[in-house]
Design a protein around this motif. Structure first.
Motif, PDB file in Angstrom:
ATOM      1  N   THR A  56       0.826  -1.208   0.000  1.00 60.10           N
ATOM      2  CA  THR A  56       0.000   0.000   0.000  1.00 60.10           C
ATOM      3  C   THR A  56       0.859   1.255   0.000  1.00 60.10           C
ATOM      4  O   THR A  56       0.565   2.222  -0.708  1.00 60.10           O
ATOM      5  CB  THR A  56      -0.941   0.001   1.228  1.00 60.10           C
ATOM      6  N   ALA A  57       1.916   1.272   0.798  1.00 61.25           N
ATOM      7  CA  ALA A  57       2.784   2.447   0.865  1.00 61.25           C
ATOM      8  C   ALA A  57       3.411   2.757  -0.481  1.00 61.25           C
ATOM      9  O   ALA A  57       3.467   3.920  -0.894  1.00 61.25           O
ATOM     10  CB  ALA A  57       3.869   2.237   1.923  1.00 61.25           C
ATOM     11  N   ILE A  58       3.852   1.729  -1.181  1.00 65.66           N
ATOM     12  CA  ILE A  58       4.490   1.933  -2.488  1.00 65.66           C
ATOM     13  C   ILE A  58       3.459   2.427  -3.507  1.00 65.66           C
ATOM     14  O   ILE A  58       3.715   3.370  -4.269  1.00 65.66           O
ATOM     15  CB  ILE A  58       5.167   0.635  -2.981  1.00 65.66           C
ATOM     16  N   LEU A  59       2.277   1.796  -3.511  1.00 61.81           N
ATOM     17  CA  LEU A  59       1.229   2.220  -4.440  1.00 61.81           C
ATOM     18  C   LEU A  59       0.762   3.642  -4.126  1.00 61.81           C
ATOM     19  O   LEU A  59       0.548   4.447  -5.043  1.00 61.81           O
ATOM     20  CB  LEU A  59       0.044   1.249  -4.368  1.00 61.81           C
ATOM     21  N   ALA A  60       0.609   3.959  -2.848  1.00 55.04           N
ATOM     22  CA  ALA A  60       0.168   5.303  -2.457  1.00 55.04           C
ATOM     23  C   ALA A  60       1.201   6.353  -2.842  1.00 55.04           C
ATOM     24  O   ALA A  60       0.849   7.443  -3.293  1.00 55.04           O
ATOM     25  CB  ALA A  60      -0.118   5.348  -0.955  1.00 55.04           C
ATOM     26  N   LYS A  61       2.471   6.035  -2.659  1.00 56.53           N
ATOM     27  CA  LYS A  61       3.525   6.981  -3.039  1.00 56.53           C
ATOM     28  C   LYS A  61       3.430   7.302  -4.524  1.00 56.53           C
ATOM     29  O   LYS A  61       3.548   8.464  -4.927  1.00 56.53           O
ATOM     30  CB  LYS A  61       4.902   6.409  -2.685  1.00 56.53           C
ATOM     31  N   GLN A  62       3.182   6.286  -5.335  1.00 60.55           N
ATOM     32  CA  GLN A  62       3.027   6.519  -6.774  1.00 60.55           C
ATOM     33  C   GLN A  62       1.756   7.301  -7.064  1.00 60.55           C
ATOM     34  O   GLN A  62       1.730   8.143  -7.962  1.00 60.55           O
ATOM     35  CB  GLN A  62       2.996   5.183  -7.531  1.00 60.55           C
ATOM     36  N   GLY A  63       0.709   7.067  -6.269  1.00 61.02           N
ATOM     37  CA  GLY A  63      -0.572   7.725  -6.494  1.00 61.02           C
ATOM     38  C   GLY A  63      -0.588   9.199  -6.150  1.00 61.02           C
ATOM     39  O   GLY A  63      -1.369   9.956  -6.725  1.00 61.02           O
ATOM     40  N   VAL A  64       0.249   9.627  -5.212  1.00 62.06           N
ATOM     41  CA  VAL A  64       0.240  11.040  -4.810  1.00 62.06           C
ATOM     42  C   VAL A  64       1.235  11.879  -5.604  1.00 62.06           C
ATOM     43  O   VAL A  64       1.398  13.063  -5.324  1.00 62.06           O
ATOM     44  CB  VAL A  64       0.512  11.221  -3.289  1.00 62.06           C
ATOM     45  N   THR A  65       1.827  11.294  -6.600  1.00 63.58           N
ATOM     46  CA  THR A  65       2.858  11.995  -7.365  1.00 63.58           C
ATOM     47  C   THR A  65       2.332  13.251  -8.060  1.00 63.58           C
ATOM     48  O   THR A  65       2.989  14.284  -8.043  1.00 63.58           O
ATOM     49  CB  THR A  65       3.482  11.045  -8.414  1.00 63.58           C
ATOM     50  N   HIS A  66       1.141  13.161  -8.633  1.00 61.48           N
ATOM     51  CA  HIS A  66       0.655  14.278  -9.450  1.00 61.48           C
ATOM     52  C   HIS A  66      -0.702  14.819  -9.006  1.00 61.48           C
ATOM     53  O   HIS A  66      -1.324  15.584  -9.759  1.00 61.48           O
ATOM     54  CB  HIS A  66       0.575  13.866 -10.920  1.00 61.48           C
ATOM     55  N   ILE A  67      -1.175  14.432  -7.838  1.00 59.79           N
ATOM     56  CA  ILE A  67      -2.450  14.961  -7.343  1.00 59.79           C
ATOM     57  C   ILE A  67      -2.296  15.359  -5.877  1.00 59.79           C
ATOM     58  O   ILE A  67      -1.402  14.872  -5.190  1.00 59.79           O
ATOM     59  CB  ILE A  67      -3.613  13.952  -7.507  1.00 59.79           C
ATOM     60  N   PRO A  68      -3.164  16.222  -5.372  1.00 61.57           N
ATOM     61  CA  PRO A  68      -3.076  16.620  -3.963  1.00 61.57           C
ATOM     62  C   PRO A  68      -3.251  15.412  -3.033  1.00 61.57           C
ATOM     63  O   PRO A  68      -4.051  14.511  -3.310  1.00 61.57           O
ATOM     64  CB  PRO A  68      -4.240  17.603  -3.796  1.00 61.57           C
ATOM     65  N   SER A  69      -2.525  15.419  -1.946  1.00 57.56           N
ATOM     66  CA  SER A  69      -2.557  14.282  -1.024  1.00 57.56           C
ATOM     67  C   SER A  69      -3.947  14.073  -0.428  1.00 57.56           C
ATOM     68  O   SER A  69      -4.359  12.927  -0.210  1.00 57.56           O
ATOM     69  CB  SER A  69      -1.525  14.476   0.089  1.00 57.56           C
ATOM     70  N   ASN A  70      -4.693  15.149  -0.179  1.00 58.59           N
ATOM     71  CA  ASN A  70      -6.050  15.003   0.370  1.00 58.59           C
ATOM     72  C   ASN A  70      -6.973  14.299  -0.617  1.00 58.59           C
ATOM     73  O   ASN A  70      -7.795  13.473  -0.231  1.00 58.59           O
ATOM     74  CB  ASN A  70      -6.629  16.357   0.752  1.00 58.59           C
ATOM     75  N   LEU A  71      -6.849  14.629  -1.898  1.00 54.32           N
ATOM     76  CA  LEU A  71      -7.650  13.969  -2.927  1.00 54.32           C
ATOM     77  C   LEU A  71      -7.257  12.492  -3.027  1.00 54.32           C
ATOM     78  O   LEU A  71      -8.126  11.622  -3.157  1.00 54.32           O
ATOM     79  CB  LEU A  71      -7.481  14.671  -4.272  1.00 54.32           C
ATOM     80  N   ALA A  72      -5.970  12.215  -2.965  1.00 53.39           N
ATOM     81  CA  ALA A  72      -5.505  10.832  -3.018  1.00 53.39           C
ATOM     82  C   ALA A  72      -6.093  10.014  -1.862  1.00 53.39           C
ATOM     83  O   ALA A  72      -6.552   8.884  -2.048  1.00 53.39           O
ATOM     84  CB  ALA A  72      -3.981  10.789  -2.971  1.00 53.39           C
ATOM     85  N   MET A  73      -6.100  10.598  -0.678  1.00 49.55           N
ATOM     86  CA  MET A  73      -6.657   9.915   0.479  1.00 49.55           C
ATOM     87  C   MET A  73      -8.147   9.680   0.298  1.00 49.55           C
ATOM     88  O   MET A  73      -8.671   8.619   0.629  1.00 49.55           O
ATOM     89  CB  MET A  73      -6.378  10.729   1.746  1.00 49.55           C
ATOM     90  N   ALA A  74      -8.868  10.651  -0.254  1.00 46.73           N
ATOM     91  CA  ALA A  74     -10.308  10.506  -0.468  1.00 46.73           C
ATOM     92  C   ALA A  74     -10.613   9.396  -1.474  1.00 46.73           C
ATOM     93  O   ALA A  74     -11.547   8.607  -1.284  1.00 46.73           O
ATOM     94  CB  ALA A  74     -10.905  11.833  -0.934  1.00 46.73           C
ATOM     95  N   ILE A  75      -9.825   9.325  -2.538  1.00 46.22           N
ATOM     96  CA  ILE A  75     -10.012   8.260  -3.540  1.00 46.22           C
ATOM     97  C   ILE A  75      -9.782   6.902  -2.893  1.00 46.22           C
ATOM     98  O   ILE A  75     -10.581   5.972  -3.048  1.00 46.22           O
ATOM     99  CB  ILE A  75      -9.083   8.483  -4.750  1.00 46.22           C
ATOM    100  N   ARG A  76      -8.703   6.775  -2.151  1.00 40.12           N
ATOM    101  CA  ARG A  76      -8.392   5.508  -1.475  1.00 40.12           C
ATOM    102  C   ARG A  76      -9.503   5.138  -0.493  1.00 40.12           C
ATOM    103  O   ARG A  76      -9.915   3.980  -0.426  1.00 40.12           O
ATOM    104  CB  ARG A  76      -7.052   5.616  -0.752  1.00 40.12           C
ATOM    105  N   THR A  77     -10.000   6.103   0.241  1.00 39.87           N
ATOM    106  CA  THR A  77     -11.046   5.841   1.224  1.00 39.87           C
ATOM    107  C   THR A  77     -12.331   5.383   0.542  1.00 39.87           C
ATOM    108  O   THR A  77     -13.028   4.499   1.058  1.00 39.87           O
ATOM    109  CB  THR A  77     -11.295   7.103   2.071  1.00 39.87           C
ATOM    110  N   THR A  78     -12.642   5.947  -0.599  1.00 37.54           N
ATOM    111  CA  THR A  78     -13.823   5.540  -1.348  1.00 37.54           C
ATOM    112  C   THR A  78     -13.718   4.077  -1.769  1.00 37.54           C
ATOM    113  O   THR A  78     -14.688   3.315  -1.658  1.00 37.54           O
ATOM    114  CB  THR A  78     -14.022   6.449  -2.580  1.00 37.54           C
ATOM    115  N   VAL A  79     -12.546   3.685  -2.222  1.00 34.87           N
ATOM    116  CA  VAL A  79     -12.325   2.285  -2.610  1.00 34.87           C
ATOM    117  C   VAL A  79     -12.465   1.381  -1.389  1.00 34.87           C
ATOM    118  O   VAL A  79     -13.125   0.331  -1.449  1.00 34.87           O
ATOM    119  CB  VAL A  79     -10.948   2.110  -3.283  1.00 34.87           C
ATOM    120  N   ILE A  80     -11.875   1.777  -0.283  1.00 32.46           N
ATOM    121  CA  ILE A  80     -11.966   0.980   0.943  1.00 32.46           C
ATOM    122  C   ILE A  80     -13.413   0.847   1.389  1.00 32.46           C
ATOM    123  O   ILE A  80     -13.864  -0.232   1.792  1.00 32.46           O
ATOM    124  CB  ILE A  80     -11.087   1.586   2.057  1.00 32.46           C
ATOM    125  N   PHE A  81     -14.167   1.940   1.314  1.00 35.87           N
ATOM    126  CA  PHE A  81     -15.583   1.932   1.671  1.00 35.87           C
ATOM    127  C   PHE A  81     -16.337   0.895   0.835  1.00 35.87           C
ATOM    128  O   PHE A  81     -17.090   0.069   1.370  1.00 35.87           O
ATOM    129  CB  PHE A  81     -16.166   3.340   1.463  1.00 35.87           C
TER     130      PHE A  81
END
Length: 139
Positions: A17-42
């Motif tokens: 998860t840490a490696i995938l998240a690091k790649q995911g926050v490269t070009h978008i705001p970290s708050n948006l990245a967290m919201a996207i991840r949370t939606t998937v988890i939900f």
């Protein structure tokens, strides 16, 4: 499977998860990245509940349990906001060890608030985890 196997799988998935998240926050705001991840988890969490059979257990959740789960969800959200921001501005190999200091806090809080035993060996383990996290972070 026993709790050890589940714990090791959790650690494995958290590492990925840490490696995938690091790649995911490269070009978008970290708050948006967290919201996207949370939606998937939900979605995944409710899919698992619904696939496990009728959600009759929902009606059996007591107020105290619900309160603590809501508070836990709030602290999880705060943790993730901080974690994603740290991943965005720092190296994953340095952020993750500091994040794992949560183990130290869990052991201490479990002793203070849950009455779990803090033995000499567990205290030594906590110190080693803290030292390891610090060494990995600042090496």
């Amino acid at each position: 499977m026993n709790w050890i196997a589940w714990s090791l799988l959790s650690a494995l998935f958290a590492g990925v998860t840490a490696i995938l998240a690091k790649q995911g926050v490269t070009h978008i705001p970290s708050n948006l990245a967290m919201a996207i991840r949370t939606t998937v988890i939900f979605a995944v969490a409710w899919a698992v509940v619904l696939a496990s059979g009728p959600p009759a257990a929902i009606a059996k959740v007591d107020r105290r349990g619900l309160l603590f789960l809501v508070l836990s969800g709030g602290t999880t959200g705060l943790s993730w906001l901080c974690y994603f921001r740290a991943l965005q501005v720092g190296e994953a190999s340095r952020v993750a060890p500091l994040d794992k200091l949560s183990v130290v806090f869990v052991v201490l809080f479990a002793a203070l608030f849950l009455g779990e035993r803090l033995t000499f060996l567990s205290a030594a383990g906590v110190l080693l985890i803290a030292a390891g996290a610090i060494l990995l972070t600042f090496a």
